[in-house]
Design an enzyme around this catalytic site. Structure first.
Site, PDB file in Angstrom:
ATOM      1  N   ASP A   1      10.338   8.209   8.221  1.00 52.35           N
ATOM      2  CA  ASP A   1      11.295   8.073   7.015  1.00 52.35           C
ATOM      3  C   ASP A   1      10.561   8.553   5.825  1.00 52.35           C
ATOM      4  O   ASP A   1      10.512   7.724   4.885  1.00 52.35           O
ATOM      5  CB  ASP A   1      11.703   6.632   6.959  1.00 52.35           C
ATOM      6  CG  ASP A   1      12.967   6.580   6.068  1.00 52.35           C
ATOM      7  OD1 ASP A   1      13.677   7.651   5.823  1.00 52.35           O
ATOM      8  OD2 ASP A   1      13.140   5.450   5.580  1.00 52.35           O
TER       9      ASP A   1
ATOM     10  N   LYS B   1       7.488  -8.325   1.354  1.00 51.11           N
ATOM     11  CA  LYS B   1       8.860  -7.892   1.758  1.00 51.11           C
ATOM     12  C   LYS B   1       9.236  -8.706   2.843  1.00 51.11           C
ATOM     13  O   LYS B   1       8.448  -9.375   3.795  1.00 51.11           O
ATOM     14  CB  LYS B   1       8.559  -6.563   2.586  1.00 51.11           C
ATOM     15  CG  LYS B   1       9.575  -5.823   3.222  1.00 51.11           C
ATOM     16  CD  LYS B   1       9.377  -4.477   3.849  1.00 51.11           C
ATOM     17  CE  LYS B   1       8.787  -3.642   3.093  1.00 51.11           C
ATOM     18  NZ  LYS B   1       8.808  -2.358   3.877  1.00 51.11           N
TER      19      LYS B   1
ATOM     20  N   VAL C   1      11.817  -6.484  -1.496  1.00 50.72           N
ATOM     21  CA  VAL C   1      10.495  -6.554  -1.832  1.00 50.72           C
ATOM     22  C   VAL C   1      10.390  -7.547  -2.941  1.00 50.72           C
ATOM     23  O   VAL C   1      11.118  -7.034  -4.034  1.00 50.72           O
ATOM     24  CB  VAL C   1       9.683  -5.353  -2.003  1.00 50.72           C
ATOM     25  CG1 VAL C   1       8.292  -5.642  -2.330  1.00 50.72           C
ATOM     26  CG2 VAL C   1      10.010  -4.664  -0.627  1.00 50.72           C
TER      27      VAL C   1
ATOM     28  N   GLY D   1      16.416  -2.868   0.020  1.00 47.28           N
ATOM     29  CA  GLY D   1      16.640  -1.667   1.149  1.00 47.28           C
ATOM     30  C   GLY D   1      17.655  -2.283   1.987  1.00 47.28           C
ATOM     31  O   GLY D   1      18.022  -3.541   1.874  1.00 47.28           O
ATOM     32  N   GLY D   2      18.054  -1.400   2.849  1.00 47.39           N
ATOM     33  CA  GLY D   2      19.165  -1.929   3.834  1.00 47.39           C
ATOM     34  C   GLY D   2      18.648  -3.014   4.698  1.00 47.39           C
ATOM     35  O   GLY D   2      19.477  -3.892   5.473  1.00 47.39           O
TER      36      GLY D   2
END
Length: 390
Positions: A133, A40, A25, A20-21
């Site tokens: 989110d 993560k 993970v 992700g940004g």
């Protein structure tokens, strides 16, 4: 960090499951408890930013407080050689985004998915935790019974067009409510609006707001409403269609007030489904880092104009002036300006009830037309929702 390294002498780290940004993970193994885990790790380029580190830690603490079958479990949190990490439940399934990519889902599966997600969010909201989110990439499929689990609580996306921190607003714009896009603080209502958009997308097979350009996307969210579910899928039962249509109504007063409210309507409770215009309850104290909203034109709800006879208007105005003059004459202290109310901070932590969502506070409702008839990560899907979807 390369594959098969040891994290804090306990977790063996293997291949990448998703990126992700803000984090990636990795597949992992807990050598102490002999079980698979998902790990993560904050991106090395972001570890020096105190704000991002704090937000990453807030995610771990927020999610660790939540224990529910529809929420991904957080096992551990720590720091390895300057890199913060979160140890999560390892799931073998897909993300909801993977499933939707294969085509529209059967209505019965969409109903089950919505119920699972709302069950998890109900527990989170009662504990004072907002997600901020909600999107298909953050909903993971659990193998036992193919139930859904909510992942990625409180994480801020920093890469890609849709995942933005521009102006310190946090979330994925495609699933933001009009109020959130306008710069309002995150609320329970925003999570529920995103759930409605997920249901719409799952039924149709594409996003309700498919624009890729950020400006065009923001304009569409603020100024338009997706076509009713019945207009794009005539095989969906009226209750499910009504729940989704109400959840994504542009007017927030026409939406659901809580996850429990929306679940009840989904189950066919006619009182919940046809409850009319309702007020949005107070937001619990969030356990995530609050950000300053982007400066923009406020999202204003306008009451419908009612025609009045000109003589009635004139009489009303004269009556108000007369009463005001009489009151001023009787009250010698009326010329002293009243003190403005003290601002109320929403950032102070409040300890909410562990099992009961806070009751909605009464509001003065403006005239409004009758509402329309009712009609992350863990497992293979970690980070997949961070890819831009067209």
């Amino acid at each position: 960090m390369t594959g098969h390294e040891m994290l804090v002498d306990r977790y063996a780290v293997a291949g990448v499951l998703g990126r992700g940004g803000m984090a990636e993970v990795r597949e992992g193994w807990d050598t102490r408890l002999n079980r698979p885990v998902a790990i993560k790790l904050l991106h090395p380029t972001l570890t020096a930013d105190p704000g991002i580190r704090r937000r990453f830690e807030d995610e771990a603490r927020s999610a660790a407080r939540l224990c529910h079958q529809n929420i991904v479990t957080v096992y551990d949190f720590g720091n390895h050689q300057g890199t913060p990490f979160i140890v999560l439940e390892r799931l073998p399934g897909q993300t909801l985004a993977d499933i939707i990519a294969a085509g529209p889902m059967p209505a019965s599966h969409v109903r089950s998915m919505l119920d699972d997600v709302l069950a998890g969010l109900g527990v989170a909201h009662a504990a004072g935790v907002l997600h901020r989110d909600i999107k298909p990439g953050n909903i993971l499929v659990s193998a036992p019974g193919d139930s859904m689990k909510v992942a990625d609580f409180g994480i801020a996306k920093t890469g890609g067009v849709a995942h933005t921190m521009t102006g310190q607003i946090v979330g994925t714009m495609s699933y933001m409510s009009p109020e959130r896009v306008a710069g309002a603080p995150a609320s329970i209502g925003d999570d529920l609006y995103a759930v409605g958009l997920m249901g719409y997308e799952a039924l149709v097979g594409r996003r309700a707001f498919p624009q890729d350009n950020p400006a065009a996307l923001a304009h569409a969210i603020m100024d338009s409403t997706p076509p009713p579910v019945a207009a794009v899928r005539d095989d969906v039962d009226p209750v499910l269609a009504a729940v989704i249509d109400r959840a994504i109504a542009r007017n927030p007063l026409q939406r659901f007030t809580s996850a429990e409210h929306m679940r009840a309507a989904l189950a066919g409770d006619q009182r919940a489904l046809r409850g009319g215009v309702v007020s949005v309850g107070p937001r619990p104290a969030t356990k995530v880092l609050e950000e300053q909203p982007i400066p923009s034109t406020p999202y204003v709800l306008r009451a419908p104009r009612r025609r009045m006879r000109k003589y009635g208007v004139a009489a009303g105005v004269l009556g108000v002036l007369a009463v005001s003059a009489f009151a001023l004459a009787l009250d010698p202290a009326s010329s002293t300006p009243a003190r403005a109310p003290e601002p109320v901070s929403t950032s102070n932590p409040v300890t909410p009830s562990p099992n009961v969502a806070p009751p909605p506070s009464p509001v003065v409702q403006q005239p409004s037309p009758e509402p329309p008839a009712p009609g992350g990560p863990a497992g293979r899907g970690h980070g997949k929702g961070d890819k831009k979807r067209g």
